[in-house]
Design a protein around this motif. Structure first.
Motif, PDB file in Angstrom:
ATOM      1  N   GLY A  13      -2.171   1.498  -2.767  1.00 11.39           N
ATOM      2  CA  GLY A  13      -0.619   2.276  -2.522  1.00 11.39           C
ATOM      3  C   GLY A  13      -0.070   2.087  -1.182  1.00 11.39           C
ATOM      4  N   ALA A  14      -1.096   1.971  -0.242  1.00  9.42           N
ATOM      5  CA  ALA A  14      -0.513   1.912   1.137  1.00  9.42           C
ATOM      6  C   ALA A  14      -0.933   0.533   1.886  1.00  9.42           C
ATOM      7  CB  ALA A  14      -1.369   2.952   1.954  1.00  9.42           C
ATOM      8  N   ASN A  15      -1.325  -0.602   1.151  1.00 10.40           N
ATOM      9  CA  ASN A  15      -1.615  -1.876   1.772  1.00 10.40           C
ATOM     10  C   ASN A  15      -0.600  -2.547   2.141  1.00 10.40           C
ATOM     11  OD1 ASN A  15      -1.418  -3.426  -0.525  1.00 10.40           O
ATOM     12  ND2 ASN A  15      -3.100  -2.581  -1.419  1.00 10.40           N
ATOM     13  N   GLY A  16       0.365  -2.509   1.564  1.00 11.72           N
ATOM     14  CA  GLY A  16       1.442  -3.534   1.756  1.00 11.72           C
ATOM     15  C   GLY A  16       1.448  -4.819   1.192  1.00 11.72           C
ATOM     16  N   CYS A  17       0.549  -5.118   0.607  1.00 12.34           N
ATOM     17  CA  CYS A  17       0.315  -6.557  -0.034  1.00 12.34           C
ATOM     18  C   CYS A  17       1.228  -6.527  -1.359  1.00 12.34           C
ATOM     19  CB  CYS A  17      -0.975  -6.612  -0.347  1.00 12.34           C
ATOM     20  SG  CYS A  17      -2.304  -6.885   1.094  1.00 12.34           S
ATOM     21  N   ASP A  18       1.693  -7.957  -1.513  1.00 17.19           N
ATOM     22  CA  ASP A  18       2.697  -8.111  -2.708  1.00 17.19           C
ATOM     23  C   ASP A  18       1.489  -8.017  -3.996  1.00 17.19           C
ATOM     24  OD1 ASP A  18       5.120  -9.324  -3.949  1.00 17.19           O
ATOM     25  OD2 ASP A  18       3.298 -10.521  -4.739  1.00 17.19           O
ATOM     26  N   ILE A  19       2.045  -7.749  -5.135  1.00 19.17           N
ATOM     27  CA  ILE A  19       1.284  -7.410  -6.413  1.00 19.17           C
ATOM     28  C   ILE A  19       0.521  -8.680  -6.798  1.00 19.17           C
ATOM     29  CG2 ILE A  19       3.156  -8.255  -7.827  1.00 19.17           C
ATOM     30  CD1 ILE A  19       1.291  -5.249  -8.778  1.00 19.17           C
ATOM     31  N   SER A  20       1.101  -9.822  -6.245  1.00 23.11           N
ATOM     32  CA  SER A  20       0.409 -11.221  -6.519  1.00 23.11           C
ATOM     33  C   SER A  20      -0.757 -11.380  -5.604  1.00 23.11           C
ATOM     34  CB  SER A  20       1.302 -12.466  -6.476  1.00 23.11           C
ATOM     35  OG  SER A  20       1.784 -12.539  -5.054  1.00 23.11           O
ATOM     36  N   THR A  21      -1.103 -10.430  -4.631  1.00 26.11           N
ATOM     37  CA  THR A  21      -2.595 -10.702  -3.694  1.00 26.11           C
ATOM     38  C   THR A  21      -3.093  -9.242  -4.092  1.00 26.11           C
ATOM     39  OG1 THR A  21      -1.071  -9.534  -1.800  1.00 26.11           O
ATOM     40  CG2 THR A  21      -0.983 -11.920  -2.148  1.00 26.11           C
ATOM     41  N   SER A  22      -4.467  -9.379  -3.156  1.00 29.94           N
ATOM     42  CA  SER A  22      -4.973  -8.045  -3.111  1.00 29.94           C
ATOM     43  C   SER A  22      -5.592  -8.056  -1.553  1.00 29.94           C
ATOM     44  CB  SER A  22      -6.418  -8.396  -3.911  1.00 29.94           C
ATOM     45  OG  SER A  22      -6.129  -8.518  -5.195  1.00 29.94           O
TER      46      SER A  22
END
Length: 101
Positions: A13-22
């Motif tokens: 929830g805090a990583n800032g990555c788009d949903i299409s990435t990890s």
């Protein structure tokens, strides 16, 4: 040379990555800084609507078993199919490989 990408925070929830990435740890990459994390596209994909040579947005790394994976700065979506997605380690060669991150 330093890595051109911003790192991500692995906290859910805090990583800032788009949903299409990890947001993944780079523990297997060559010359990686301890504890660094980057947003990783799924295999065979790269950043949307971006020049594949733009290292401020996306790069590949010399990481055994992950050479074809593309890493992007937080917030960037990865839904663009790579030109050579089926080739594994030789895939996505249109994206620049950086020596370290």
């Amino acid at each position: 040379p330093a890595c051109p990408l911003q790192t991500c925070d692995p906290t859910p929830g805090a990583n800032g990555c788009d949903i299409s990435t990890s947001c993944i740890s780079l523990t297997g990459a060559v010359n990686v800084g301890a504890g660094e994390h980057l947003c990783a596209c799924r295999h065979g994909f790269r950043a949307d609507s971006t020049d594949p040579k733009d290292t401020s947005v996306q790069v590949r790394l010399p990481w055994a078993g992950q050479e074809g994976r593309v890493f992007v700065k937080p917030g960037i979506a990865c839904n663009q199919l790579c030109d050579a997605f089926q080739l594994g380690k030789d895939g996505c060669t249109e994206v620049v490989e950086e020596p370290m991150c």
